[in-house]
Design an enzyme around this catalytic site. Structure first.
Site, mmCIF file in Angstrom:
data_model
loop_
_atom_site.group_PDB
_atom_site.id
_atom_site.type_symbol
_atom_site.label_atom_id
_atom_site.label_comp_id
_atom_site.label_asym_id
_atom_site.label_seq_id
_atom_site.Cartn_x
_atom_site.Cartn_y
_atom_site.Cartn_z
ATOM 1 N N ARG A 97 0.818 -1.229 0.000
ATOM 2 C CA ARG A 97 0.000 0.000 0.000
ATOM 3 C C ARG A 97 0.847 1.273 0.000
ATOM 4 O O ARG A 97 0.378 2.340 0.395
ATOM 5 C CB ARG A 97 -0.979 0.004 1.185
ATOM 6 C CG ARG A 97 -2.004 -1.128 1.112
ATOM 7 C CD ARG A 97 -3.052 -1.003 2.215
ATOM 8 N NE ARG A 97 -4.075 -2.012 2.050
ATOM 9 C CZ ARG A 97 -4.019 -3.226 2.561
ATOM 10 N NH1 ARG A 97 -2.968 -3.592 3.276
ATOM 11 N NH2 ARG A 97 -5.006 -4.086 2.353
ATOM 12 N N LYS A 110 3.999 11.521 -11.076
ATOM 13 C CA LYS A 110 3.114 10.724 -11.923
ATOM 14 C C LYS A 110 3.786 9.385 -12.203
ATOM 15 O O LYS A 110 4.878 9.344 -12.767
ATOM 16 C CB LYS A 110 2.848 11.436 -13.245
ATOM 17 C CG LYS A 110 1.691 12.387 -13.253
ATOM 18 C CD LYS A 110 1.425 12.829 -14.692
ATOM 19 C CE LYS A 110 0.222 13.738 -14.797
ATOM 20 N NZ LYS A 110 -0.015 14.140 -16.205
ATOM 21 N N GLU A 167 10.843 17.446 -24.904
ATOM 22 C CA GLU A 167 10.264 17.929 -23.643
ATOM 23 C C GLU A 167 10.856 19.277 -23.256
ATOM 24 O O GLU A 167 10.174 20.133 -22.698
ATOM 25 C CB GLU A 167 10.491 16.909 -22.523
ATOM 26 C CG GLU A 167 9.647 15.649 -22.626
ATOM 27 C CD GLU A 167 8.186 15.853 -22.232
ATOM 28 O OE1 GLU A 167 7.803 17.005 -21.912
ATOM 29 O OE2 GLU A 167 7.426 14.871 -22.258
ATOM 30 N N LYS A 196 8.942 22.856 -13.981
ATOM 31 C CA LYS A 196 8.040 21.770 -13.603
ATOM 32 C C LYS A 196 7.791 21.759 -12.100
ATOM 33 O O LYS A 196 6.661 21.537 -11.657
ATOM 34 C CB LYS A 196 8.586 20.417 -14.050
ATOM 35 C CG LYS A 196 7.595 19.294 -13.732
ATOM 36 C CD LYS A 196 7.731 18.082 -14.592
ATOM 37 C CE LYS A 196 6.573 17.116 -14.350
ATOM 38 N NZ LYS A 196 6.691 15.877 -15.129
ATOM 39 N N GLU A 240 -3.033 17.450 -10.938
ATOM 40 C CA GLU A 240 -3.543 17.826 -12.256
ATOM 41 C C GLU A 240 -5.043 18.134 -12.243
ATOM 42 O O GLU A 240 -5.811 17.660 -13.082
ATOM 43 C CB GLU A 240 -3.242 16.737 -13.294
ATOM 44 C CG GLU A 240 -3.240 17.261 -14.724
ATOM 45 C CD GLU A 240 -2.795 16.222 -15.729
ATOM 46 O OE1 GLU A 240 -3.602 15.876 -16.602
ATOM 47 O OE2 GLU A 240 -1.640 15.761 -15.638
ATOM 48 N N ARG A 283 -1.536 22.062 -13.856
ATOM 49 C CA ARG A 283 -0.569 21.045 -14.262
ATOM 50 C C ARG A 283 -0.881 20.472 -15.646
ATOM 51 O O ARG A 283 0.008 19.926 -16.306
ATOM 52 C CB ARG A 283 -0.515 19.921 -13.222
ATOM 53 C CG ARG A 283 0.532 18.865 -13.534
ATOM 54 C CD ARG A 283 0.780 17.914 -12.389
ATOM 55 N NE ARG A 283 1.741 16.898 -12.766
ATOM 56 C CZ ARG A 283 2.347 16.075 -11.914
ATOM 57 N NH1 ARG A 283 2.069 16.149 -10.620
ATOM 58 N NH2 ARG A 283 3.217 15.189 -12.338
ATOM 59 N N ASN A 340 0.839 18.772 -20.443
ATOM 60 C CA ASN A 340 0.402 17.791 -21.436
ATOM 61 C C ASN A 340 0.427 18.348 -22.864
ATOM 62 O O ASN A 340 -0.068 17.688 -23.785
ATOM 63 C CB ASN A 340 -1.025 17.321 -21.126
ATOM 64 C CG ASN A 340 -1.087 16.497 -19.858
ATOM 65 O OD1 ASN A 340 -0.187 15.733 -19.564
ATOM 66 N ND2 ASN A 340 -2.163 16.669 -19.096
ATOM 67 N N HIS A 398 0.716 16.103 -25.955
ATOM 68 C CA HIS A 398 0.580 14.715 -25.526
ATOM 69 C C HIS A 398 -0.715 14.053 -25.979
ATOM 70 O O HIS A 398 -0.789 12.829 -26.036
ATOM 71 C CB HIS A 398 0.696 14.625 -24.000
ATOM 72 C CG HIS A 398 2.095 14.840 -23.495
ATOM 73 N ND1 HIS A 398 2.814 15.968 -23.781
ATOM 74 C CD2 HIS A 398 2.904 14.059 -22.726
ATOM 75 C CE1 HIS A 398 4.007 15.880 -23.198
ATOM 76 N NE2 HIS A 398 4.083 14.735 -22.581
ATOM 77 N N HIS A 425 0.498 10.721 -27.366
ATOM 78 C CA HIS A 425 0.197 9.446 -26.703
ATOM 79 C C HIS A 425 -0.561 8.509 -27.638
ATOM 80 O O HIS A 425 -0.334 7.290 -27.629
ATOM 81 C CB HIS A 425 -0.610 9.688 -25.431
ATOM 82 C CG HIS A 425 0.221 10.069 -24.257
ATOM 83 N ND1 HIS A 425 -0.322 10.422 -23.035
ATOM 84 C CD2 HIS A 425 1.564 10.148 -24.093
ATOM 85 C CE1 HIS A 425 0.641 10.712 -22.189
ATOM 86 N NE2 HIS A 425 1.797 10.558 -22.805
ATOM 87 N N HIS A 471 8.782 8.385 -26.932
ATOM 88 C CA HIS A 471 7.847 9.384 -26.410
ATOM 89 C C HIS A 471 8.163 10.771 -26.952
ATOM 90 O O HIS A 471 7.272 11.491 -27.413
ATOM 91 C CB HIS A 471 7.917 9.378 -24.879
ATOM 92 C CG HIS A 471 7.056 10.424 -24.242
ATOM 93 N ND1 HIS A 471 5.677 10.364 -24.255
ATOM 94 C CD2 HIS A 471 7.371 11.568 -23.580
ATOM 95 C CE1 HIS A 471 5.184 11.424 -23.627
ATOM 96 N NE2 HIS A 471 6.192 12.171 -23.212
#
Length: 387
Positions: A120, A142, A184, A226, A236, A240, A244, A247, A251, A264
């Site tokens: 956990r 993330k 990026e 960042k 997000e 935030r 993206n 993306h 993606h 990527h």
């Protein structure tokens, strides 16, 4: 250089410099992390840096185990996650134990997800060894894995205890991976810092060498940006989302071409130029600035456009509909108001997406060919045959 990510009790530091991997053990000891730990890495990184990481940990009194997974995006799977769980159980990791993610963005996402879910949740540390991971994926918490329906659809927000960006690890980075990381870096200039964008237009040749001083300062600036964004919006729920940019399409390209065939950074370079073109249609973003953005990606050796037939575009749309950024059935994009400022959560009709994808590239045919020539042709052609 040390940058702080301000998240209250979850705050942590990003250290950027040379010869930092040797400091792994002492840094972990400073934070009173548990004695047992595991280093998760891939086969390529393990052969270069695995022994050094283990030595540093053992010298500081830790009991580490090295867990090696396949290299590439295919490692971000629930199957590999299960294998990692089994190894952690064999090594008897406890709730006070911790993980180290040693590698690029794939390893950071994978190891972070394992840390977030094993017992956990246990502590983990990020040691990014690619440019893309140092400026982006290692910062912000993330973590996640891919499933057939889409990229990062299974994941969590789980912040590291600290991040070590050892610039020495970039010396062994393949040229293609370096270029992917530049995608990026360019993104930060577009979404937040026009002065960074202008600087990149001037120093791109030095980054491609790469020149250590130029690289160090640019990596630091990206991490500052960042950290500031994440400090304001950890999960997000708003700001935030600007991270993206590029993306939504990127993606989808990764998903339909088969994870790992298109890096990527290669995918989001195409996605960012496409988002800039959408911005012209919807927000009045000047076409000359779209060309300026495309030209910078070209200088970085990245492709800025992909040609797809109608059947291929339909597969792409299906992947976009499964993206995390879809809300109430609408496909959302981050669009550009001006270089250095963007708007997030912009719903875009798929008809417009289809129109622009079917249209000509921003750059001239000769420029587009030159950009493709600087990249890895077999990979960049993959979506044509794999869709």
């Amino acid at each position: 250089m040390v940058i702080k990510v301000p998240l209250g009790v979850r705050s942590y530091t990003i250290s950027i410099g040379n010869n930092l991997l040797a400091r792994l053990g002492p840094e972990c000891k400073r934070l009173y992390l548990g004695q047992r730990c595991a280093v998760i890495t891939d086969r390529n990184v393990a052969s270069r840096y695995g022994d050094e990481a283990i030595r540093s940990l053992k010298a500081s009194g830790f009991e580490p185990v090295l867990i090696t997974v396949p290299a590439g995006e295919t490692a971000k799977s629930l199957k590999v996650v299960t294998t990692c769980y089994d190894r952690l159980a064999e090594h008897r990791l406890e709730r006070k134990s911790f993980l180290i993610a040693l590698g690029g963005g794939v390893i950071g996402d994978l190891a972070g997800f394992v840390a977030a879910t094993y017992l956990r949740g246990i502590d983990f540390v990020q040691i990014p060894t690619t440019l893309l991971a140092q400026v982006d994926s290692s910062v912000g918490g993330k973590v996640g894995v891919n499933i057939k329906a889409g990229k990062n659809l299974v994941g969590a927000f789980w912040q590291p205890r600290f991040v070590l960006c050892d610039l020495d690890t970039l010396e062994t980075l393949p040229a293609r991976e370096l270029r992917a990381g530049l995608a990026e870096i360019i993104k930060y200039g577009i979404i937040h810092d026009v002065e960074l964008f202008k600087r990149l237009e001037q120093v791109m040749p030095k980054l491609l060498q790469p020149d250590p001083d130029t690289l160090s300062s640019v990596v630091a600036r990206c991490c500052q940006i960042k950290a500031g964004v994440v400090g304001q919006d950890e999960t997000e729920s708003g700001l935030r989302a600007i991270l993206n940019f590029g993306h939504t399409l990127g993606h989808a390209l990764e998903a339909v071409s088969g994870y790992g065939r298109l890096l990527h950074g290669e995918a989001i370079a195409i996605g960012q130029v496409f988002a800039a073109r959408l911005s012209t249609e919807l927000l009045g973003f000047p076409h000359r600035d779209v060309e300026r953005i495309a030209r910078l990606f070209e200088k970085a050796g990245l492709r800025t456009h992909i040609r797809l037939n109608p059947a291929q575009r339909e597969k792409l749309f299906e992947a976009m509909r499964h993206d995390k950024k879809v809300s109430e059935g609408a496909v959302k994009f981050v669009l550009v108001n001006k270089i250095g400022q963007v708007s997030f959560g912009q719903a875009v009709p798929l008809e417009l997406v289809d129109k622009l994808l079917a249209g000509p590239p921003v750059l001239s045919a000769s420029a587009e060919h030159a950009a493709g020539a600087n990249a890895v042709h077999s990979t960049l052609r993959t979506p044509h045959s794999a869709l």
